[in-house]
Design a protein around this motif. Sequence first.
Motif, mmCIF file in Angstrom:
data_model
loop_
_atom_site.group_PDB
_atom_site.id
_atom_site.type_symbol
_atom_site.label_atom_id
_atom_site.label_comp_id
_atom_site.label_asym_id
_atom_site.label_seq_id
_atom_site.Cartn_x
_atom_site.Cartn_y
_atom_site.Cartn_z
ATOM 1 N N ILE A 126 0.870 -0.617 -0.208
ATOM 2 C CA ILE A 126 -0.268 0.207 -0.021
ATOM 3 C C ILE A 126 1.039 1.467 0.193
ATOM 4 C CG2 ILE A 126 -1.744 -1.241 1.037
ATOM 5 C CD1 ILE A 126 -1.098 0.326 3.860
ATOM 6 N N ALA A 127 0.418 2.410 -0.223
ATOM 7 C CA ALA A 127 1.170 3.769 -0.169
ATOM 8 C C ALA A 127 -0.229 4.487 0.459
ATOM 9 C CB ALA A 127 0.866 4.299 -1.021
ATOM 10 N N TYR A 128 1.025 6.181 1.179
ATOM 11 C CA TYR A 128 0.489 6.606 1.930
ATOM 12 C C TYR A 128 -0.081 7.476 1.297
ATOM 13 C CZ TYR A 128 0.717 3.169 5.674
ATOM 14 O OH TYR A 128 0.421 1.947 6.473
ATOM 15 N N TYR A 129 -1.268 8.309 0.560
ATOM 16 C CA TYR A 129 -1.288 10.118 0.186
ATOM 17 C C TYR A 129 -1.711 11.046 0.979
ATOM 18 C CZ TYR A 129 -2.898 12.568 -4.090
ATOM 19 O OH TYR A 129 -2.879 13.674 -4.441
ATOM 20 N N LEU A 130 -0.573 11.184 1.647
ATOM 21 C CA LEU A 130 -0.236 12.708 3.365
ATOM 22 C C LEU A 130 -1.272 14.075 2.649
ATOM 23 C CD1 LEU A 130 0.514 11.906 5.719
ATOM 24 C CD2 LEU A 130 2.160 13.449 6.295
ATOM 25 N N ASN A 131 -2.295 14.379 2.612
ATOM 26 C CA ASN A 131 -2.852 15.750 2.691
ATOM 27 C C ASN A 131 -3.069 15.943 0.971
ATOM 28 O OD1 ASN A 131 -3.739 17.779 4.882
ATOM 29 N ND2 ASN A 131 -2.015 19.554 4.190
ATOM 30 N N ARG A 132 -3.486 14.896 0.047
ATOM 31 C CA ARG A 132 -3.210 14.985 -0.857
ATOM 32 C C ARG A 132 -2.338 15.575 -1.748
ATOM 33 N NH1 ARG A 132 -9.485 13.321 -2.889
ATOM 34 N NH2 ARG A 132 -9.875 11.790 -1.295
ATOM 35 N N GLN A 133 -1.727 15.377 -1.610
ATOM 36 C CA GLN A 133 0.030 16.746 -1.628
ATOM 37 C C GLN A 133 0.939 15.501 -1.493
ATOM 38 O OE1 GLN A 133 -0.645 19.168 1.536
ATOM 39 N NE2 GLN A 133 0.853 20.494 -0.377
ATOM 40 N N TYR A 134 1.504 14.214 -0.560
ATOM 41 C CA TYR A 134 2.236 13.718 -1.036
ATOM 42 C C TYR A 134 2.217 12.035 -0.365
ATOM 43 C CZ TYR A 134 3.686 18.323 2.021
ATOM 44 O OH TYR A 134 3.506 19.630 1.803
ATOM 45 N N LEU A 135 3.398 11.764 -1.578
ATOM 46 C CA LEU A 135 3.131 9.958 -1.518
ATOM 47 C C LEU A 135 3.825 9.432 -1.497
ATOM 48 C CD1 LEU A 135 0.815 7.550 -2.903
ATOM 49 C CD2 LEU A 135 2.648 8.156 -4.841
ATOM 50 N N PHE A 136 3.979 8.593 -0.185
ATOM 51 C CA PHE A 136 5.135 7.664 0.451
ATOM 52 C C PHE A 136 5.054 6.213 -0.201
ATOM 53 C CE2 PHE A 136 3.947 11.563 2.657
ATOM 54 C CZ PHE A 136 5.543 11.234 3.619
#
Length: 259
Positions: A126-136
């Motif tokens: 899975i990936a983490y999409y922070l604040n709809r700005q930063y994708l880990f």
Amino acid sequence: MHDTSASIEITALPAFSDNYLWLIHRGQYALVVDPGDAEVVEQALQARQLQLDGILLTHHHADHVGGAAALQQHWQCTVYAPESDHPAYQALQATRVKQGDRLTFKHFGALSCDVLALPGHTLDHIAYYLNRQYLFSGDVLFGAGCGRLFEGTPSQMYASLQHIAALPADTLIYPAHEYTAHNIAFAQTIDADNADLQQRARNTAHLRAQNLPTLPTTLALELATNPFLRCEALSQQAAFQHWSAIDVFTELRARRNHF
Ligand SMILES: [Zn+2]
């Protein structure tokens, strides 16, 4: 309007030979993505006088989860992990998350974190999409490259990359490894006339000569230079005539394994 992202800092913590453990901090609190090595994270927290508030795991490989149990024990913080029964997660009292989930964190205000399912490197990735700005993006997307297919099929990985490609072009992407220079060298064997790729090769060489990270990257830069996101365009090349984009992807991923 209160801009929750303005107060966030994201720091690369180098670990092992080429991993980055990403530290996300706001005020005195921190989250960490894929802490393969607990000691690296503890030192960074101590140096910045931060408290760990959460651990985000993208997949079960040891260089991503190896430090999670020790950090969880020390900080009593929540560990987020994919919904799979892989033994790597069994020692952790992890909160399982899946595509469509939206996480919030006690000390991170209105900051949102959307979970994206991106199978291919592993089936549970899975990936983490922070604040709809930063994708880990863990080991799915790298600078100018993509992860190996350890568990998934080329079609699964290609779909996962297309999922990323559909995000806004200004998305900042934080992969878990510094592979950019080697990936660019490979890309140049296929996409030699690409001026954006040539420019990126120069910029990357300059950064690496100073031992600086080439990451984060932007989706716009990846769309212009990453061959695994350019399969549609590359399928127009004479070398790949009458190939579908997925066939080009499969061929490139196989060639990259031996590059
Ligand atoms: Zn991995």
